[in-house]
Design a protein around this motif. Sequence first.
Motif, PDB file in Angstrom:
ATOM      1  N   SER A 101       0.961  -1.121   0.076  1.00 40.64           N
ATOM      2  CA  SER A 101       0.032   0.086  -0.004  1.00 40.64           C
ATOM      3  C   SER A 101       0.757   1.224   0.051  1.00 40.64           C
ATOM      4  CB  SER A 101      -1.042   0.017   1.234  1.00 40.64           C
ATOM      5  OG  SER A 101      -0.226   0.194   2.335  1.00 40.64           O
ATOM      6  N   GLU A 102       0.225   2.511  -0.520  1.00 40.36           N
ATOM      7  CA  GLU A 102       1.086   3.728  -0.270  1.00 40.36           C
ATOM      8  C   GLU A 102       1.724   3.734   1.160  1.00 40.36           C
ATOM      9  OE1 GLU A 102      -0.153   7.222  -2.166  1.00 40.36           O
ATOM     10  OE2 GLU A 102      -0.793   6.027  -3.724  1.00 40.36           O
ATOM     11  N   GLN A 103       0.877   3.627   1.988  1.00 39.26           N
ATOM     12  CA  GLN A 103       1.201   3.452   3.339  1.00 39.26           C
ATOM     13  C   GLN A 103       2.393   2.905   3.847  1.00 39.26           C
ATOM     14  OE1 GLN A 103       0.540   6.087   5.567  1.00 39.26           O
ATOM     15  NE2 GLN A 103       1.945   5.076   7.109  1.00 39.26           N
ATOM     16  N   ALA A 104       2.208   1.540   3.301  1.00 38.44           N
ATOM     17  CA  ALA A 104       3.551   0.419   3.621  1.00 38.44           C
ATOM     18  C   ALA A 104       4.729   1.194   3.028  1.00 38.44           C
ATOM     19  CB  ALA A 104       3.226  -0.689   3.171  1.00 38.44           C
ATOM     20  N   TRP A 105       4.660   1.573   1.730  1.00 36.24           N
ATOM     21  CA  TRP A 105       5.818   2.288   0.989  1.00 36.24           C
ATOM     22  C   TRP A 105       6.348   3.289   1.877  1.00 36.24           C
ATOM     23  CZ3 TRP A 105       9.005   0.567  -2.630  1.00 36.24           C
ATOM     24  CH2 TRP A 105       8.466  -0.184  -3.571  1.00 36.24           C
ATOM     25  N   LYS A 106       5.526   4.104   2.425  1.00 32.84           N
ATOM     26  CA  LYS A 106       6.186   5.133   3.277  1.00 32.84           C
ATOM     27  C   LYS A 106       6.632   5.024   4.385  1.00 32.84           C
ATOM     28  CE  LYS A 106       2.944   8.651   0.952  1.00 32.84           C
ATOM     29  NZ  LYS A 106       1.807   9.494   1.156  1.00 32.84           N
ATOM     30  N   GLU A 107       6.299   3.999   5.085  1.00 35.54           N
ATOM     31  CA  GLU A 107       6.876   3.372   6.213  1.00 35.54           C
ATOM     32  C   GLU A 107       8.370   2.714   5.912  1.00 35.54           C
ATOM     33  OE1 GLU A 107       3.971   0.727   7.962  1.00 35.54           O
ATOM     34  OE2 GLU A 107       2.428   2.426   8.507  1.00 35.54           O
ATOM     35  N   THR A 108       8.273   2.080   4.668  1.00 31.97           N
ATOM     36  CA  THR A 108       9.578   1.340   4.347  1.00 31.97           C
ATOM     37  C   THR A 108      10.655   2.533   3.840  1.00 31.97           C
ATOM     38  OG1 THR A 108       8.414  -0.467   3.278  1.00 31.97           O
ATOM     39  CG2 THR A 108      10.589   0.242   2.448  1.00 31.97           C
ATOM     40  N   PHE A 109      10.087   3.541   3.274  1.00 31.43           N
ATOM     41  CA  PHE A 109      11.289   4.616   2.805  1.00 31.43           C
ATOM     42  C   PHE A 109      11.743   5.236   4.222  1.00 31.43           C
ATOM     43  CE2 PHE A 109       7.997   6.377  -0.635  1.00 31.43           C
ATOM     44  CZ  PHE A 109       8.346   5.215  -1.222  1.00 31.43           C
ATOM     45  N   ALA A 110      10.964   5.388   5.108  1.00 30.79           N
ATOM     46  CA  ALA A 110      11.550   5.856   6.610  1.00 30.79           C
ATOM     47  C   ALA A 110      12.566   4.892   7.202  1.00 30.79           C
ATOM     48  CB  ALA A 110      10.367   6.249   7.755  1.00 30.79           C
ATOM     49  N   LEU A 111      12.209   3.658   7.088  1.00 32.49           N
ATOM     50  CA  LEU A 111      13.172   2.437   7.376  1.00 32.49           C
ATOM     51  C   LEU A 111      14.375   2.362   6.803  1.00 32.49           C
ATOM     52  CD1 LEU A 111      13.743  -0.030   8.984  1.00 32.49           C
ATOM     53  CD2 LEU A 111      12.544  -1.224   7.248  1.00 32.49           C
ATOM     54  N   LEU A 112      14.282   2.758   5.387  1.00 33.99           N
ATOM     55  CA  LEU A 112      15.542   2.900   4.491  1.00 33.99           C
ATOM     56  C   LEU A 112      16.505   4.006   4.965  1.00 33.99           C
ATOM     57  CD1 LEU A 112      14.082   1.695   1.140  1.00 33.99           C
ATOM     58  CD2 LEU A 112      15.433   0.148   2.672  1.00 33.99           C
ATOM     59  N   GLU A 113      15.834   5.060   5.188  1.00 38.07           N
ATOM     60  CA  GLU A 113      16.289   6.333   5.626  1.00 38.07           C
ATOM     61  C   GLU A 113      17.154   6.051   6.989  1.00 38.07           C
ATOM     62  OE1 GLU A 113      17.755  10.406   5.834  1.00 38.07           O
ATOM     63  OE2 GLU A 113      17.104   9.324   4.330  1.00 38.07           O
ATOM     64  N   GLN A 114      16.623   5.289   7.885  1.00 41.17           N
ATOM     65  CA  GLN A 114      17.150   4.886   8.974  1.00 41.17           C
ATOM     66  C   GLN A 114      18.337   4.115   9.116  1.00 41.17           C
ATOM     67  OE1 GLN A 114      14.426   3.324  11.786  1.00 41.17           O
ATOM     68  NE2 GLN A 114      15.888   2.611  13.456  1.00 41.17           N
ATOM     69  N   ILE A 115      18.155   3.021   8.127  1.00 42.41           N
ATOM     70  CA  ILE A 115      19.147   2.155   8.038  1.00 42.41           C
ATOM     71  C   ILE A 115      20.431   2.885   7.169  1.00 42.41           C
ATOM     72  CG2 ILE A 115      19.822   0.148   6.558  1.00 42.41           C
ATOM     73  CD1 ILE A 115      17.121  -0.958   6.921  1.00 42.41           C
ATOM     74  N   GLY A 116      20.098   3.775   6.224  1.00 46.80           N
ATOM     75  CA  GLY A 116      21.015   4.437   5.666  1.00 46.80           C
ATOM     76  C   GLY A 116      21.905   5.391   6.513  1.00 46.80           C
ATOM     77  N   ARG A 117      21.291   6.049   7.371  1.00 45.90           N
ATOM     78  CA  ARG A 117      21.964   6.808   8.465  1.00 45.90           C
ATOM     79  C   ARG A 117      22.998   6.039   9.173  1.00 45.90           C
ATOM     80  NH1 ARG A 117      17.464  11.129  10.479  1.00 45.90           N
ATOM     81  NH2 ARG A 117      17.170  12.245   8.462  1.00 45.90           N
ATOM     82  N   LYS A 118      22.253   4.955   9.629  1.00 41.94           N
ATOM     83  CA  LYS A 118      23.402   4.109  10.402  1.00 41.94           C
ATOM     84  C   LYS A 118      24.536   3.489   9.836  1.00 41.94           C
ATOM     85  CE  LYS A 118      22.986   0.844  14.332  1.00 41.94           C
ATOM     86  NZ  LYS A 118      22.148  -0.049  15.005  1.00 41.94           N
ATOM     87  N   CYS A 119      24.335   3.170   8.377  1.00 37.56           N
ATOM     88  CA  CYS A 119      25.508   2.776   7.646  1.00 37.56           C
ATOM     89  C   CYS A 119      26.422   3.956   7.305  1.00 37.56           C
ATOM     90  CB  CYS A 119      25.081   2.277   6.292  1.00 37.56           C
ATOM     91  SG  CYS A 119      24.228   0.613   6.378  1.00 37.56           S
ATOM     92  N   GLY A 120      25.856   5.386   7.228  1.00 35.33           N
ATOM     93  CA  GLY A 120      26.843   6.348   7.033  1.00 35.33           C
ATOM     94  C   GLY A 120      27.694   6.636   8.384  1.00 35.33           C
ATOM     95  N   GLU A 121      27.129   6.535   9.453  1.00 41.05           N
ATOM     96  CA  GLU A 121      27.646   6.857  10.630  1.00 41.05           C
ATOM     97  C   GLU A 121      28.972   5.882  11.023  1.00 41.05           C
ATOM     98  OE1 GLU A 121      24.515   6.394  13.590  1.00 41.05           O
ATOM     99  OE2 GLU A 121      23.479   8.341  13.006  1.00 41.05           O
ATOM    100  N   ALA A 122      28.635   4.548  10.210  1.00 39.78           N
ATOM    101  CA  ALA A 122      29.705   3.691  10.323  1.00 39.78           C
ATOM    102  C   ALA A 122      30.943   3.716   9.424  1.00 39.78           C
ATOM    103  CB  ALA A 122      29.157   2.253  10.489  1.00 39.78           C
ATOM    104  N   GLY A 123      30.519   4.817   8.270  1.00 35.75           N
ATOM    105  CA  GLY A 123      31.693   4.944   7.187  1.00 35.75           C
ATOM    106  C   GLY A 123      31.396   3.915   5.803  1.00 35.75           C
ATOM    107  N   LEU A 124      30.156   3.548   5.911  1.00 36.47           N
ATOM    108  CA  LEU A 124      29.664   2.725   4.773  1.00 36.47           C
ATOM    109  C   LEU A 124      28.474   3.220   3.932  1.00 36.47           C
ATOM    110  CD1 LEU A 124      29.477  -0.918   6.228  1.00 36.47           C
ATOM    111  CD2 LEU A 124      31.234  -0.118   4.776  1.00 36.47           C
ATOM    112  N   VAL A 125      28.550   3.098   2.896  1.00 36.87           N
ATOM    113  CA  VAL A 125      27.349   3.687   1.873  1.00 36.87           C
ATOM    114  C   VAL A 125      26.176   2.874   1.648  1.00 36.87           C
ATOM    115  CG1 VAL A 125      27.006   4.936  -0.241  1.00 36.87           C
ATOM    116  CG2 VAL A 125      29.430   5.205   0.847  1.00 36.87           C
ATOM    117  N   PHE A 126      25.143   3.252   1.918  1.00 36.14           N
ATOM    118  CA  PHE A 126      23.827   2.454   1.796  1.00 36.14           C
ATOM    119  C   PHE A 126      22.992   2.881   0.577  1.00 36.14           C
ATOM    120  CE2 PHE A 126      19.330   1.493   2.787  1.00 36.14           C
ATOM    121  CZ  PHE A 126      19.343   0.208   2.770  1.00 36.14           C
TER     122      PHE A 126
END
Length: 255
Positions: A101-126
């Motif tokens: 659903s569109e809502q599921a997609w938007k929740e996934t967008f937020a999850l991917l952003e969160q994962i990407g930030r954590k990777c970035g903090e560790a010096g990796l690119v997501f």
Amino acid sequence: MGSCKVGIQLYTLRDETSKDFAGALRKVAEAGFAGVEFAGYGGMEAGKLKELLDELGIVSLGSHVGIARLREALDEEIAFNKTIGSKYIVCPGLGKEYRDSEQAWKETFALLEQIGRKCGEAGLVFGYHNHSFEFQDQVDGGTAFDALFAAASADSVKVELDACWAYVAGYDPVEYLGKYSGRVPLVHFKDVRRGEDDKWLTVELGTGEVNLNAIAEAAAAAGTEWLIYEQDNTQNAPFVAMANSMKWIKENGLV
């Protein structure tokens, strides 16, 4: 032409890596690939895998890590990939529950952003790797693909454009490389044609209908670091398909 480095997604060789993981990596190195993108690590410990890569003279450009694993064991994946020398961690796709659903997609967008930030903090690119459904699903009146990369920050979530599946969905990969120029460090480089049953077949490079040279040129212009050969399903034995595709890569001046 070749200003991008050329690697291989090991999913292409999954039947061979399941039998002899280290031996398959040796054949990848012998074929002339500069790097590998992992889809699992063959049960090897990170330090031993790094030793093998160094011995073979190839690098881990990154790893595909499923969304469940990213949610549940991101710290472990970050540590493993840092040890083997990866620069990138990539989400290879999404199950239906993340996009039904569109809502599921938007929740996934937020999850991917969160994962990407954590990777970035560790010096990796997501990054996120597309199939065709990201172009077919709609979010806020546009493609889910564009909605994802609009919702997620450019620093946190990069584009790993699978040029073949963009093409299959009816979109021009060259246009998308231009659209996301500077944000698309990885491109899955594959060829495709319709089979007798009208289903798409992934085929050896240069034997399908994708304009691979145009994609390579556009990727270089967009600042892409790696062109990554992948063939989801091979018609010849996997090592034969790999050799034939590398022959095309060399003949077309990409390495």
